[in-house]
Design a protein around this motif. Structure first.
Motif, PDB file in Angstrom:
ATOM      1  N   GLY A  93       3.989  -0.677  32.891  1.00 33.38           N
ATOM      2  CA  GLY A  93       5.346  -0.166  32.843  1.00 33.38           C
ATOM      3  C   GLY A  93       6.282  -1.047  32.033  1.00 33.38           C
ATOM      4  N   PHE A  94       5.973  -2.348  31.993  1.00 34.02           N
ATOM      5  CA  PHE A  94       6.828  -3.278  31.248  1.00 34.02           C
ATOM      6  C   PHE A  94       6.545  -3.251  29.749  1.00 34.02           C
ATOM      7  CE2 PHE A  94       7.742  -7.586  29.595  1.00 34.02           C
ATOM      8  CZ  PHE A  94       9.113  -7.629  29.864  1.00 34.02           C
ATOM      9  N   ILE A  95       5.267  -3.146  29.380  1.00 36.10           N
ATOM     10  CA  ILE A  95       4.909  -3.238  27.962  1.00 36.10           C
ATOM     11  C   ILE A  95       4.847  -1.879  27.271  1.00 36.10           C
ATOM     12  CG2 ILE A  95       3.604  -5.334  28.399  1.00 36.10           C
ATOM     13  CD1 ILE A  95       1.045  -3.693  28.077  1.00 36.10           C
ATOM     14  N   ALA A  96       4.729  -0.785  28.025  1.00 31.78           N
ATOM     15  CA  ALA A  96       4.536   0.532  27.422  1.00 31.78           C
ATOM     16  C   ALA A  96       5.653   0.934  26.466  1.00 31.78           C
ATOM     17  CB  ALA A  96       4.371   1.587  28.520  1.00 31.78           C
ATOM     18  N   PRO A  97       6.947   0.687  26.779  1.00 24.42           N
ATOM     19  CA  PRO A  97       7.996   1.115  25.849  1.00 24.42           C
ATOM     20  C   PRO A  97       7.905   0.469  24.468  1.00 24.42           C
ATOM     21  CG  PRO A  97       8.929   0.653  28.007  1.00 24.42           C
ATOM     22  CD  PRO A  97       7.513   0.175  28.033  1.00 24.42           C
ATOM     23  N   ALA A  98       7.244  -0.685  24.353  1.00 30.10           N
ATOM     24  CA  ALA A  98       7.159  -1.385  23.066  1.00 30.10           C
ATOM     25  C   ALA A  98       5.932  -0.981  22.258  1.00 30.10           C
ATOM     26  CB  ALA A  98       7.145  -2.894  23.294  1.00 30.10           C
ATOM     27  N   LEU A  99       5.118  -0.076  22.785  1.00 28.09           N
ATOM     28  CA  LEU A  99       3.878   0.292  22.116  1.00 28.09           C
ATOM     29  C   LEU A  99       4.033   1.579  21.325  1.00 28.09           C
ATOM     30  CD1 LEU A  99       1.313  -0.378  25.004  1.00 28.09           C
ATOM     31  CD2 LEU A  99       1.886  -1.886  23.102  1.00 28.09           C
ATOM     32  N   TYR A 100       3.253   1.691  20.244  1.00 31.41           N
ATOM     33  CA  TYR A 100       3.160   2.937  19.509  1.00 31.41           C
ATOM     34  C   TYR A 100       2.334   3.945  20.311  1.00 31.41           C
ATOM     35  CZ  TYR A 100       5.012   0.662  15.321  1.00 31.41           C
ATOM     36  OH  TYR A 100       5.817   0.011  14.421  1.00 31.41           O
ATOM     37  N   GLN A 101       2.384   5.205  19.881  1.00 32.49           N
ATOM     38  CA  GLN A 101       1.690   6.245  20.624  1.00 32.49           C
ATOM     39  C   GLN A 101       0.180   6.008  20.639  1.00 32.49           C
ATOM     40  OE1 GLN A 101       3.401   8.462  22.323  1.00 32.49           O
ATOM     41  NE2 GLN A 101       1.518   9.255  23.231  1.00 32.49           N
ATOM     42  N   HIS A 102      -0.388   5.592  19.492  1.00 31.88           N
ATOM     43  CA  HIS A 102      -1.820   5.295  19.443  1.00 31.88           C
ATOM     44  C   HIS A 102      -2.165   4.128  20.362  1.00 31.88           C
ATOM     45  CE1 HIS A 102      -1.853   7.866  15.852  1.00 31.88           C
ATOM     46  NE2 HIS A 102      -3.173   7.885  15.962  1.00 31.88           N
ATOM     47  N   GLU A 103      -1.284   3.155  20.433  1.00 33.53           N
ATOM     48  CA  GLU A 103      -1.527   1.985  21.279  1.00 33.53           C
ATOM     49  C   GLU A 103      -1.466   2.357  22.753  1.00 33.53           C
ATOM     50  OE1 GLU A 103       0.199  -1.459  18.258  1.00 33.53           O
ATOM     51  OE2 GLU A 103       1.507  -0.603  19.796  1.00 33.53           O
ATOM     52  N   LYS A 104      -0.569   3.264  23.099  1.00 40.65           N
ATOM     53  CA  LYS A 104      -0.488   3.708  24.495  1.00 40.65           C
ATOM     54  C   LYS A 104      -1.771   4.413  24.910  1.00 40.65           C
ATOM     55  CE  LYS A 104       4.535   4.297  24.720  1.00 40.65           C
ATOM     56  NZ  LYS A 104       5.649   5.264  24.913  1.00 40.65           N
ATOM     57  N   ARG A 105      -2.307   5.231  24.003  1.00 41.79           N
ATOM     58  CA  ARG A 105      -3.543   5.939  24.332  1.00 41.79           C
ATOM     59  C   ARG A 105      -4.724   4.985  24.445  1.00 41.79           C
ATOM     60  NH1 ARG A 105      -1.582  10.113  20.655  1.00 41.79           N
ATOM     61  NH2 ARG A 105      -2.878   9.230  18.988  1.00 41.79           N
ATOM     62  N   LEU A 106      -4.628   3.821  23.836  1.00 44.52           N
ATOM     63  CA  LEU A 106      -5.695   2.830  23.920  1.00 44.52           C
ATOM     64  C   LEU A 106      -5.537   1.922  25.127  1.00 44.52           C
ATOM     65  CD1 LEU A 106      -8.085   1.176  22.772  1.00 44.52           C
ATOM     66  CD2 LEU A 106      -6.401  -0.159  21.508  1.00 44.52           C
ATOM     67  N   VAL A 107      -4.321   1.428  25.362  1.00 40.52           N
ATOM     68  CA  VAL A 107      -4.109   0.394  26.374  1.00 40.52           C
ATOM     69  C   VAL A 107      -4.318   0.924  27.784  1.00 40.52           C
ATOM     70  CG1 VAL A 107      -2.408  -1.184  27.363  1.00 40.52           C
ATOM     71  CG2 VAL A 107      -2.590  -0.944  24.891  1.00 40.52           C
ATOM     72  N   MET A 108      -3.826   2.126  28.074  1.00 39.80           N
ATOM     73  CA  MET A 108      -3.943   2.659  29.431  1.00 39.80           C
ATOM     74  C   MET A 108      -5.406   2.789  29.882  1.00 39.80           C
ATOM     75  SD  MET A 108      -2.145   3.302  31.952  1.00 39.80           S
ATOM     76  CE  MET A 108      -2.171   4.112  33.543  1.00 39.80           C
ATOM     77  N   PRO A 109      -6.296   3.391  29.066  1.00 41.11           N
ATOM     78  CA  PRO A 109      -7.712   3.413  29.477  1.00 41.11           C
ATOM     79  C   PRO A 109      -8.303   2.014  29.632  1.00 41.11           C
ATOM     80  CG  PRO A 109      -7.331   4.986  27.732  1.00 41.11           C
ATOM     81  CD  PRO A 109      -6.088   4.175  27.840  1.00 41.11           C
ATOM     82  N   LEU A 110      -7.856   1.062  28.809  1.00 35.98           N
ATOM     83  CA  LEU A 110      -8.372  -0.298  28.932  1.00 35.98           C
ATOM     84  C   LEU A 110      -7.931  -0.942  30.242  1.00 35.98           C
ATOM     85  CD1 LEU A 110      -8.027  -1.793  25.330  1.00 35.98           C
ATOM     86  CD2 LEU A 110     -10.073  -0.977  26.497  1.00 35.98           C
ATOM     87  N   ILE A 111      -6.707  -0.674  30.658  1.00 36.24           N
ATOM     88  CA  ILE A 111      -6.233  -1.224  31.933  1.00 36.24           C
ATOM     89  C   ILE A 111      -7.049  -0.662  33.091  1.00 36.24           C
ATOM     90  CG2 ILE A 111      -4.289  -1.209  33.548  1.00 36.24           C
ATOM     91  CD1 ILE A 111      -2.422  -1.464  31.194  1.00 36.24           C
ATOM     92  N   ILE A 112      -7.285   0.637  33.063  1.00 36.26           N
ATOM     93  CA  ILE A 112      -8.069   1.263  34.138  1.00 36.26           C
ATOM     94  C   ILE A 112      -9.506   0.751  34.129  1.00 36.26           C
ATOM     95  CG2 ILE A 112      -8.961   3.451  35.001  1.00 36.26           C
ATOM     96  CD1 ILE A 112      -6.441   4.780  33.900  1.00 36.26           C
ATOM     97  N   ILE A 176     -13.449  -4.749  22.640  1.00 33.44           N
ATOM     98  CA  ILE A 176     -12.623  -3.676  22.082  1.00 33.44           C
ATOM     99  C   ILE A 176     -11.281  -4.223  21.608  1.00 33.44           C
ATOM    100  CG2 ILE A 176     -11.359  -1.572  22.672  1.00 33.44           C
ATOM    101  CD1 ILE A 176     -13.717  -0.815  24.468  1.00 33.44           C
ATOM    102  N   LEU A 177     -10.672  -5.101  22.386  1.00 34.80           N
ATOM    103  CA  LEU A 177      -9.387  -5.677  21.999  1.00 34.80           C
ATOM    104  C   LEU A 177      -9.520  -6.541  20.745  1.00 34.80           C
ATOM    105  CD1 LEU A 177      -7.863  -6.649  25.466  1.00 34.80           C
ATOM    106  CD2 LEU A 177      -7.112  -4.829  23.935  1.00 34.80           C
ATOM    107  N   LEU A 178     -10.616  -7.314  20.659  1.00 35.74           N
ATOM    108  CA  LEU A 178     -10.824  -8.153  19.480  1.00 35.74           C
ATOM    109  C   LEU A 178     -10.997  -7.303  18.218  1.00 35.74           C
ATOM    110  CD1 LEU A 178     -13.224 -10.897  20.906  1.00 35.74           C
ATOM    111  CD2 LEU A 178     -10.851 -11.200  20.193  1.00 35.74           C
TER     112      LEU A 178
END
Length: 256
Positions: A93-112, A176-178
């Motif tokens: 919730g803290f970092i999501a507003p600073a991410l691009y749309q492609h990054e949001k689609r990547l980061v959320m699955p990685l967190i889960i 994946i992050l690297l």
């Protein structure tokens, strides 16, 4: 620094403080719910060793306060582990507003997936590594040595293994992050596979107990997870490419 630049910074700090407080409150609430069962929780964690102890042996406490504080310490760690999904949700919730749309689609699955993999690593240590490691340690002890493990030292031992295996199972997410950040590529990792495998076994030798079973049980899953990570990393574009695509999409929308 101008007042306009200061206001967003202060707002971010206030939001960060709020989310940290929420995480702490969540952990404390979970801890309060589990405190009554602290002795039962310790018994569950100690069960893999208790089942392997020779007849007549038992766990001991060399410190007079250990029977009280050790289960509570374990319960606090369990509360943190249980609260990880909520903590990661607050981070998202803290970092999501600073991410691009492609990054949001990547980061959320990685967190889960990182949360699930962390729990799988802990379960693997408890159900697979502990029984084999404790069986090896106890049955290789000299005949004239009485095995009575201190509860505090046992807790430190198992917590170390829980953390080691929990983070070791994060290998696919790390790969994946690297690759996403452009540090490396799946092709480069595959070329370096022999060196990585040797390095994994070397690291496993230092972070696990001094027996070959624990080393193999850590190194082999990491090698398999490495292959999984390199396989899925090829489906993610480097971050710079994602960002350029997002910017081009925004320009197209503006033109329309």
């Amino acid at each position: 620094m101008t007042e306009d630049a200061t206001q967003p910074l202060v707002g971010h700090l206030v939001e960060l403080r709020t989310r940290l407080l929420r995480c702490i409150i969540c952990i404390l609430l979970v801890l309060a719910c589990l405190l009554y069962f602290s002795n039962d929780i310790y018994h569950i964690v100690a069960n893999p060793l208790i089942r392997q102890l020779p007849k007549g042996s038992s766990m001991i406490a060399t410190d007079i306060a250990a029977p009280f504080f050790t289960p509570i310490k374990l319960t606090a760690v369990v509360a943190i582990f249980i609260s990880i999904p909520y903590v990661l949700y607050q981070i998202w919730g803290f970092i999501a507003p600073a991410l691009y749309q492609h990054e949001k689609r990547l980061v959320m699955p990685l967190i889960i997936s990182s949360t699930i993999l962390f729990y799988i690593g802990i379960a693997f240590a408890y159900f697979v590594v502990f029984p084999l490691a404790f069986y090896f340690f106890i049955h290789t002890a000299p005949i004239d040595v009485a095995i009575n493990t201190d509860i505090t030292k046992y807790l430190d031992f198992v917590m170390t293994l829980f953390v080691v295996f929990g983070f070791a199972f994060e290998v696919p997410v790390a790969i994946i992050l690297l690759c996403w950040t452009g540090v490396t590529t799946p092709k480069s990792l595959r070329k370096k596979r022999p060196y990585i495998i040797v390095g994994v076994f070397a690291v496993a030798m230092f972070v696990t107990p001094p027996d070959v079973f624990s080393q193999i049980l850590l190194a082999v899953p990491i090698c398999l997870l490495f292959e999984i990570g390199t396989f899925f990393a090829r489906f993610y574009q480097p971050r710079s490419q994602d960002r350029s695509e997002d910017e081009s999409d925004h320009e197209t929308e503006d033109q329309q």
